[in-house]
Design an enzyme around this catalytic site. Sequence first.
Site, PDB file in Angstrom:
ATOM      1  N   TYR A 150      36.151  32.802  27.548  1.00  0.00           N
ATOM      2  CA  TYR A 150      36.180  34.045  28.329  1.00  0.00           C
ATOM      3  C   TYR A 150      37.228  33.968  29.441  1.00  0.00           C
ATOM      4  O   TYR A 150      38.073  34.864  29.576  1.00  0.00           O
ATOM      5  CB  TYR A 150      34.802  34.343  28.934  1.00  0.00           C
ATOM      6  N   LYS A 154      40.729  36.220  30.068  1.00  0.00           N
ATOM      7  CA  LYS A 154      41.029  37.000  31.266  1.00  0.00           C
ATOM      8  C   LYS A 154      42.316  36.528  31.931  1.00  0.00           C
ATOM      9  O   LYS A 154      43.049  37.332  32.523  1.00  0.00           O
ATOM     10  CB  LYS A 154      39.847  36.966  32.244  1.00  0.00           C
TER      11      LYS A 154
END
Length: 265
Positions: A150, A154
Amino acid sequence: MAASKFAIITGASTGIGFELAHLAAQNGYDLLVVADEPLIEASATDFRRHGVEVEAVQADLATIEGVEKLIEAAKGRTVNLLCANAGRGLGHGFLEQEVADWRRVIDTNITGTLYLLQKVVQPMVARDEGKVLITGSIAGFMPGSFQAVYNGTKAFIDSFADALRNEIEEAKGVTITTLMPGATETEFFDRADMLDTKVGSDEKDDPAKVAKDGWDALMAGKAHIVSGWKNKLQAAAAHVTPASILAEQHRKMAEPGTAEEHDDE
């Protein structure tokens, strides 16, 4: 009667996307809202209270087909505003994760987002008009121990948005704003199986406040907005802190089982 302004908002069934859709509707935008769950229909009913036209699409934006389904639902209408907000998290150690699960995070957060941006921003640049809000994260500033994929996605999105903004700089009428929130009170941590972590159990930011910060920056044409003063401090510190220390700090927030330790303090 259709409004003169039209917005597409992804990940709009709950959380930040839901609040962004309300703000867009309050500001007179007709909406095309999308999520990968049936709840998007109920959310659309809520948005219609503002007196604008709202179309809801249930689509999986981790797939090219899902993005194309969304684009087709726009029926060729000029998109004045895009909030590319759909995202997916995944907790636990990377070596324990199923391939299908970490691929879904990458395909949602990166592949689907980029395909949607390309489809929507090309015509914006051609006519020199349009506003884009991309939901990045301060997670992109730090190695995400026990949330590695994750945070990596990002970091990619934060970087990609900066690069795209520069590539289209001659299109003065098109702005790209990156919203970088911290931990926010949404379904994210439940879906990422992170409720047993410190970050999952701690108090989080209000999604309505985060969305309003993003909306104000978007309307002002700003390049970036880190929502919340604590997150601003964290983001600033991340730029001058060694990666090994950041990774250890993140471990203390995201390692499974840390919620109990935190609660006992």
